[in-house]
Motif scaffolding. Structure first.
Motif, PDB file in Angstrom:
ATOM      1  N   ALA A 163       0.814  -1.214   0.000  1.00 43.64           N
ATOM      2  CA  ALA A 163       0.000   0.000   0.000  1.00 43.64           C
ATOM      3  C   ALA A 163       0.847   1.263   0.000  1.00 43.64           C
ATOM      4  N   LEU A 166       2.421   2.601  -3.330  1.00 43.64           N
ATOM      5  CA  LEU A 166       1.519   3.155  -4.335  1.00 43.64           C
ATOM      6  C   LEU A 166       1.768   4.655  -4.478  1.00 43.64           C
ATOM      7  N   LEU A 185      -6.707   4.802   0.321  1.00 44.17           N
ATOM      8  CA  LEU A 185      -6.785   4.430  -1.091  1.00 44.17           C
ATOM      9  C   LEU A 185      -7.357   5.532  -1.984  1.00 44.17           C
ATOM     10  N   VAL A 188      -4.737   7.585  -3.804  1.00 44.45           N
ATOM     11  CA  VAL A 188      -3.876   6.948  -4.810  1.00 44.45           C
ATOM     12  C   VAL A 188      -4.357   7.334  -6.202  1.00 44.45           C
ATOM     13  N   GLN A 190      -3.937   5.778  -9.074  1.00 45.61           N
ATOM     14  CA  GLN A 190      -4.028   4.676 -10.031  1.00 45.61           C
ATOM     15  C   GLN A 190      -5.151   3.740  -9.580  1.00 45.61           C
ATOM     16  N   ASP A 191      -5.548   2.873 -10.461  1.00 49.95           N
ATOM     17  CA  ASP A 191      -6.646   1.952 -10.160  1.00 49.95           C
ATOM     18  C   ASP A 191      -6.229   0.986  -9.045  1.00 49.95           C
ATOM     19  N   THR A 192      -7.035   0.952  -7.978  1.00 52.02           N
ATOM     20  CA  THR A 192      -6.720   0.069  -6.834  1.00 52.02           C
ATOM     21  C   THR A 192      -7.731  -1.058  -6.675  1.00 52.02           C
ATOM     22  N   TYR A 195      -6.246  -4.445  -5.820  1.00 55.36           N
ATOM     23  CA  TYR A 195      -5.745  -4.498  -4.450  1.00 55.36           C
ATOM     24  C   TYR A 195      -6.895  -4.560  -3.448  1.00 55.36           C
ATOM     25  N   GLU A 196      -7.998  -3.904  -3.763  1.00 51.82           N
ATOM     26  CA  GLU A 196      -9.167  -3.948  -2.882  1.00 51.82           C
ATOM     27  C   GLU A 196      -9.710  -5.363  -2.771  1.00 51.82           C
TER      28      GLU A 196
END
Length: 309
Positions: A163, A166, A185, A188, A190-192, A195-196
């Motif tokens: 995390a 990122l 999150l 951030v 970028q697409d997370t 990670y979610e």
């Protein structure tokens, strides 16, 4: 990507539980009192279990471990939260935020697994009383504790390292009173989503599985309890189990709400309120729920007080 790597090293700003304003001093006093009561309650329970030999059983050994975790758990988030009410600077360093997130995840996961082990202890005590000394030996108890700490430390390390690498290239404002990964999150760039899914999987394993095991074990326990001919035995068993189930339900329901809900259904304001339950309320109530509803603990407290007098 260069910008993200540069921004990730700057401080974060914690917006806190409430809007900072004229009531800051009052809120600081309230939080400080709750923090002190939680610490004292857990310390007294640990000392009581250590001083009274009649409480040197697997059940109370696990309970002392729970109190120890709760002391560290509430100390990870509340002091910073309280000082922010009196400080002009609400910042937390990148490294400080990373350490706080790591320790919080370790303690939260360990408590989740420990509550599950405590239900297993009650299940064995009531369902297999003759085999209890073997199934809940001191060696097995230490094995449980070691497994909980080790597995949750590894899980926390993986999540924290990932995390915090990122790119945090949006606002530095964390809409929370501590560094909790789900609340970070949105910062951030970028697409997370992938990670979610990992957070969801971890939550299901560390939170949902122990909670389901607790419910299943108590379902078995209740069938045995209601078959008891002794009303006194029924009362004692139900009292002990209900205390643990109350604590477990409060902890698991709130944490599951944060770590297993899809990101699209999260409300940062709601998440902050929910977090109060598993970061402050649960560590505060645990020692009192287990002591005030437990006659053995009350009797032990009286014996220790008489000896000291």
């Amino acid at each position: 990507m260069k910008t993200g790597n540069q921004s990730v090293k700057t401080d974060f700003i914690l917006l806190g539980l409430f809007q900072y304003g004229p009531m800051d001093t009052v809120l600081f006093a309230v939080i400080a009192i709750l923090f002190s009561v939680a610490l004292m309650g857990n310390i007294i329970l640990i000392l009581l279990i250590q001083l009274d030999t009649r409480l040197h059983t697997p059940m109370y050994f696990l309970l002392s471990q729970l109190s120890f975790i709760d002391m560290m758990y509430i100390s990870t988030t509340v002091p910073k939260m309280a000082t922010n009410f009196l400080s002009n600077s609400k910042t937390i360093t990148f490294l400080g935020c990373e350490i706080q997130a790591f320790v919080f995840l370790v303690l939260g996961g360990t408590e989740a697994l420990l509550l599950g082990f405590m239900s297993y202890d009650r299940y064995v005590a009531i369902y297999h009383p003759l085999r209890y000394p073997v199934l809940m030996s001191k060696k097995i108890c230490w094995f449980m504790i070691t497994c909980a700490w080790t597995s949750c430390s590894i899980n926390s390390l993986i999540h924290t390292l990932y995390a915090f690498q990122l790119p945090f290239c949006r606002s530095r404002l964390i809409n929370h009173f501590f560094c909790e990964i789900p609340s970070m999150l949105p910062l951030v760039c970028q697409d997370t989503s992938q990670y979610e899914h990992t957070i969801l999987l971890s939550g299901l394993i560390i939170l949902l599985l122990p909670f389901m095991a607790i419910l299943a074990s108590y379902a078995c326990v209740l069938t045995v309890v209601f078959q008891m001919s002794s009303g006194k035995g029924q009362t004692k068993a139900i009292s002990t189990c209900s205390s643990h189930l109350t604590v477990a339900s409060l902890f698991y329901v709130t944490t599951l709400s944060t770590y297993t809900r899809p990101h699209s259904l999260h409300s940062l304001e709601e998440d902050k309120i929910i977090a109060v339950f598993y970061t402050i309320i649960t560590p505060l109530l645990n020692p009192f729920i287990y002591s005030l509803r437990n006659k053995e603990v009350i009797r032990a407290l009286r014996r220790v007080c008489v000896q000291k007098i």
